[in-house]
Motif scaffolding. Structure first.
Motif, PDB file in Angstrom:
ATOM      1  N   GLU A 430      91.329  90.347  12.678  1.00  0.00           N
ATOM      2  CA  GLU A 430      91.388  90.622  14.209  1.00  0.00           C
ATOM      3  C   GLU A 430      90.710  89.484  14.902  1.00  0.00           C
ATOM      4  O   GLU A 430      90.644  89.645  16.346  1.00  0.00           O
ATOM      5  CB  GLU A 430      91.236  92.083  14.423  1.00  0.00           C
ATOM      6  N   GLY A 431      89.719  88.942  14.223  1.00  0.00           N
ATOM      7  CA  GLY A 431      89.004  87.894  14.863  1.00  0.00           C
ATOM      8  C   GLY A 431      87.505  88.214  14.649  1.00  0.00           C
ATOM      9  O   GLY A 431      87.320  88.961  13.970  1.00  0.00           O
ATOM     10  N   ASN A 432      86.699  87.478  15.256  1.00  0.00           N
ATOM     11  CA  ASN A 432      85.173  87.747  15.400  1.00  0.00           C
ATOM     12  C   ASN A 432      84.616  88.363  16.394  1.00  0.00           C
ATOM     13  O   ASN A 432      84.591  88.119  17.585  1.00  0.00           O
ATOM     14  CB  ASN A 432      84.518  86.341  15.405  1.00  0.00           C
ATOM     15  N   LEU A 433      84.434  89.647  16.040  1.00  0.00           N
ATOM     16  CA  LEU A 433      84.281  90.621  17.033  1.00  0.00           C
ATOM     17  C   LEU A 433      82.896  91.160  17.168  1.00  0.00           C
ATOM     18  O   LEU A 433      82.368  91.649  16.029  1.00  0.00           O
ATOM     19  CB  LEU A 433      84.995  92.047  17.068  1.00  0.00           C
ATOM     20  N   THR A 434      82.093  91.381  18.138  1.00  0.00           N
ATOM     21  CA  THR A 434      80.816  91.678  18.407  1.00  0.00           C
ATOM     22  C   THR A 434      80.843  93.230  19.158  1.00  0.00           C
ATOM     23  O   THR A 434      81.456  93.476  19.948  1.00  0.00           O
ATOM     24  CB  THR A 434      79.913  90.760  19.127  1.00  0.00           C
ATOM     25  N   THR A 435      80.262  94.351  18.212  1.00  0.00           N
ATOM     26  CA  THR A 435      80.312  95.585  18.684  1.00  0.00           C
ATOM     27  C   THR A 435      78.784  95.996  19.336  1.00  0.00           C
ATOM     28  O   THR A 435      78.018  95.647  18.402  1.00  0.00           O
ATOM     29  CB  THR A 435      80.610  96.568  17.749  1.00  0.00           C
ATOM     30  N   THR A 436      78.507  96.231  20.275  1.00  0.00           N
ATOM     31  CA  THR A 436      77.260  96.660  20.751  1.00  0.00           C
ATOM     32  C   THR A 436      77.252  98.124  21.422  1.00  0.00           C
ATOM     33  O   THR A 436      78.020  98.688  22.028  1.00  0.00           O
ATOM     34  CB  THR A 436      76.869  95.982  22.129  1.00  0.00           C
ATOM     35  N   VAL A 437      76.280  98.615  20.760  1.00  0.00           N
ATOM     36  CA  VAL A 437      76.003 100.324  21.045  1.00  0.00           C
ATOM     37  C   VAL A 437      75.036 100.271  21.946  1.00  0.00           C
ATOM     38  O   VAL A 437      73.690 100.107  21.509  1.00  0.00           O
ATOM     39  CB  VAL A 437      75.988 101.074  19.932  1.00  0.00           C
ATOM     40  N   ARG A 438      74.815 101.032  23.160  1.00  0.00           N
ATOM     41  CA  ARG A 438      73.685 101.426  23.860  1.00  0.00           C
ATOM     42  C   ARG A 438      73.639 102.936  24.150  1.00  0.00           C
ATOM     43  O   ARG A 438      74.734 103.284  24.495  1.00  0.00           O
ATOM     44  CB  ARG A 438      73.662 100.594  25.191  1.00  0.00           C
ATOM     45  N   GLN A 439      72.500 103.383  24.118  1.00  0.00           N
ATOM     46  CA  GLN A 439      72.541 104.741  24.601  1.00  0.00           C
ATOM     47  C   GLN A 439      71.001 105.084  25.406  1.00  0.00           C
ATOM     48  O   GLN A 439      69.959 104.536  24.720  1.00  0.00           O
ATOM     49  CB  GLN A 439      72.381 105.636  23.173  1.00  0.00           C
ATOM     50  N   LYS A 440      71.090 106.048  26.296  1.00  0.00           N
ATOM     51  CA  LYS A 440      70.015 106.005  27.066  1.00  0.00           C
ATOM     52  C   LYS A 440      70.077 107.655  27.282  1.00  0.00           C
ATOM     53  O   LYS A 440      70.867 108.163  27.416  1.00  0.00           O
ATOM     54  CB  LYS A 440      70.024 105.485  28.457  1.00  0.00           C
ATOM     55  N   VAL A 441      68.843 108.333  26.909  1.00  0.00           N
ATOM     56  CA  VAL A 441      68.675 109.619  27.072  1.00  0.00           C
ATOM     57  C   VAL A 441      67.497 110.122  27.596  1.00  0.00           C
ATOM     58  O   VAL A 441      66.507 109.239  28.034  1.00  0.00           O
ATOM     59  CB  VAL A 441      68.417 109.964  25.465  1.00  0.00           C
ATOM     60  N   LYS A 442      67.878 111.131  28.563  1.00  0.00           N
ATOM     61  CA  LYS A 442      66.688 111.734  29.438  1.00  0.00           C
ATOM     62  C   LYS A 442      67.030 113.306  29.246  1.00  0.00           C
ATOM     63  O   LYS A 442      67.851 113.691  29.780  1.00  0.00           O
ATOM     64  CB  LYS A 442      67.081 111.268  30.891  1.00  0.00           C
ATOM     65  N   PHE A 443      66.013 113.841  28.903  1.00  0.00           N
ATOM     66  CA  PHE A 443      65.942 115.460  28.548  1.00  0.00           C
ATOM     67  C   PHE A 443      64.744 115.904  29.079  1.00  0.00           C
ATOM     68  O   PHE A 443      63.442 115.496  29.167  1.00  0.00           O
ATOM     69  CB  PHE A 443      65.886 115.392  27.023  1.00  0.00           C
ATOM     70  N   ARG A 444      64.872 117.328  29.793  1.00  0.00           N
ATOM     71  CA  ARG A 444      63.862 118.098  30.230  1.00  0.00           C
ATOM     72  C   ARG A 444      64.018 119.542  29.731  1.00  0.00           C
ATOM     73  O   ARG A 444      64.974 119.919  30.034  1.00  0.00           O
ATOM     74  CB  ARG A 444      63.785 117.882  31.607  1.00  0.00           C
TER      75      ARG A 444
END
Length: 604
Positions: A430-444
């Motif tokens: 399928e080609g040269n694919l870059t997967t980037t995962v970002r997660q931001k958490v805010k808990f109270r």
């Protein structure tokens, strides 16, 4: 890769006794709860019915029937399963239907269904307060078609036997109720009348958290290998161990996409983890005084690979069981699962050797039941693919704890936040694919205890923003990008007064909500937007035998009670809408309205 499939003949011999129906215990002499105003059927007023009325299934197959009586410590019930020859793969949709009934009064229990060791459903039973209680759970399991498809031959003319297992630990030591369960699979082929033509259409759940058009090619269980002969396929986690329990899995070398799905339920000292103060109040200094913060996480060969704050599912026997009769709490019938995209870690897994996938719970107390499924997409045009890690940023969540107490009264506050980022490339057909995962958490979380522990107030909110983007080398815009926003506020207040005869009278109010927003883009263009809001408001009273604290009280059968619940479920996806509003009081449904009108959904 299909490790449980090869173990099946041995399982059938060693675990032969688990195929036999257990004996039904004699009726208990304990005083039963009055059946006045108790509705026998309990239901979940959330998703549209997974079984479509306009398109009947091509075929339906009863794959397991079992009666669960004294099953504590027993292995799961097992049944042979062969994919139906009348409607071989491919399937447009597969629906699991679990129908249960209780013969008499019983406590609520946790149950699970597995296919060859891969979990496809975890559920909580209602609290049967009268003989003849019944309910059913429908779940779209199209996501797991790889499990069913591999049970067919390549030509679809012959089936390969597999195993369907179900675990429900029940006891008749003090209560007489036994659970009777039927597990049925419904297979659809061809177009589905009324199905929305969007990227989420292969699953009935509108918030399918996946940016790919089709289910995985393979699913590898991350679970106990001896589950059929032991106490189930799930790992039992007693505390925040290091390292966490793990399973060795070997990933095909042509895998270009991997997603880990985690199943979790909490028990014992953590059954009410969302109400745990930082210091013991009326719990007498027990283990529940470590605060109301938990994080489910996974590791790859010991390296942190992502996590989620669990949604606080309220079990049917918790707080006030009369809230959840006949309307179940959010997520109780189909406990939520938690997805982690492991594609950025594929370079660690593609050497053809077994690797350790671990599952853990930060700050967990005895005990949690954890299991996982590794969903894999493979390149049909290559025997191997190349992969590499680009970026790995995984600082632990910053958790600040503060408590002010004077004797048994006081308050606890926990704040947690953090951001992780994983990025990796995969080169395939399928080609040269870059997967980037970002997660931001805010808990109270805030827990206040007043009047010598008699009054407790809980306020919790969790906000998570997860973005998964796939970028083609040399392209200016992402080939695909999904952003998932989750917010889960919970407010709860309980007031306890000791009554005559050693009983406790408790009044409670609960406000609970799950909101999800999914934005999907392809090549810089918006493809789909989904908004889901599931909200419940409940209040009422209950009289219990006195227990040692809230967790123990949740396990004590109520003597008397009343409650009212209002539940509203709304989903919007472009021009498609679904809304259901239910009001119940004293065990009776007062109103139940369903609408497919966007105007109605917007006005409510």
């Amino acid at each position: 890769m299909h490790r449980h499939l090869f173990l099946l003949p041995l399982l059938l011999i060693v675990c032969k006794a688990s195929f036999l129906p257990p004996p039904v215990a004699a009726a208990s002499s304990l005083r039963r709860i009055p059946a006045t105003n108790i509705t026998l059927e309990t239901f979940d007023p959330t998703l549209p019915p997974a079984l479509m009325s306009k398109t009947p299934p091509k075929c339906s197959l009863l794959v397991l029937h079992h009666v669960f009586a004294n099953t504590v410590g027993e292995p799961p019930a097992i049944a042979n399963f062969t994919s139906p020859l009348a409607c071989p793969a491919p399937w447009t949709r597969v629906v699991l239907e679990l129908s249960l009934s209780a013969s008499d009064v019983q406590k609520d229990r946790i149950a699970a269904v597995w296919v060859d060791g891969a979990e496809i459903l975890r559920t909580a039973t209602p609290l049967p307060m009268a003989a003849g209680a019944f309910w059913k759970v429908q779940k779209d399991v199209t996501r797991y078609t790889a499990l069913f498809r591999r049970l067919c031959s390549s030509g679809g003319t012959a089936g390969h036997a597999g195993a369907v297992s179900m675990m429900l630990e029940n006891s008749n030591a003090s209560l007489p109720g036994v659970y009777s369960a039927n597990v049925t699979l419904h297979f659809y082929r061809g177009p589905l009348a009324g199905a929305a033509p969007n990227r989420f259409a292969y699953m009935a759940h509108p918030m399918a958290k996946d940016i790919y058009r089709r289910p995985a090619d393979f699913i590898i269980p991350v679970s106990r290998e001896d589950g059929d002969c032991g106490s189930g396929f799930w790992f039992r986690l007693e505390n925040d161990t290091n390292p966490p329990p793990a399973a060795a899995v070997a990933v095909p070398r042509n895998t270009h996409r991997a997603v880990l799905e985690i199943f979790a339920s909490y028990h014992g000292a953590d059954e009410l983890w969302y109400a745990n103060p930082l210091r013991a109040a009326y719990d007498g200094g027990g283990a529940t005084a470590n605060g109301a913060f938990r994080q489910i996480y996974a590791t790859v060969d010991g390296r942190f690979a992502g996590g989620h704050i669990p949604f606080p599912v309220i079990y049917p026997g918790s707080i006030n069981p009369f809230f959840w009769s006949p309307v179940s709490a959010i997520g109780a019938f189909d406990l939520p699962t938690y997805d982690l995209d492991l594609t950025p870690f594929l370079s660690l897994l593609l050497d053809g050797q077994p690797h350790e996938i671990g599952l853990g719970v930060r700050d967990g107390q005895p005990y949690w039941l954890l299991a996982g499924n590794l969903h894999l997409w493979v390149d049909p045009w290559s025997d191997t693919v190349a992969a590499g890690v680009i970026d790995y940023r995984a600082p632990p969540l910053k958790v600040n704890r503060h408590a002010e107490w004077r004797n048994s009264d006081g308050g606890s506050e926990i704040n947690a936040e953090g951001t992780v980022r994983f990025s990796g490339w995969v080169s395939s057909s399928e080609g040269n694919l870059t997967t980037t995962v970002r997660q931001k958490v805010k808990f109270r979380s805030q827990v206040e205890v007043q009047n010598r522990g008699a009054v407790m107030q809980v306020e919790m909110t969790n906000k998570e923003r997860t973005t998964v983007g796939v970028l083609q080398r040399g392209a200016a815009t992402a080939a695909a990008r999904v952003q998932i926003l989750v917010e889960a506020p919970l407010q709860m207040k309980t007031e306890r007064v000791k009554a005559v005869g050693g009983a406790v009278f408790e009044r409670a109010r609960v406000s609970h909500q799950l909101q999800e927003v999914v934005n999907l883009n392809e090549n810089g263009q918006a493809v789909a937007v989904g908004v889901l809001t599931d909200r419940q408001e409940a209040e009422g009273s209950v009289l219990r035998k006195e227990g040692e604290g809230a967790a123990a009280a949740a396990a004590v059968l109520p003597v008397w009670g009343s409650g009212s619940t209002r539940a509203t479920y709304k989903y919007r996806d472009g021009s498609s809408c679904y809304m259901r509003a239910v009001s119940a009081a004293e065990g009776v449904v007062k109103s139940d309205m369903t609408s497919a009108s966007c105007a109605t959904a917007a006005a409510e």
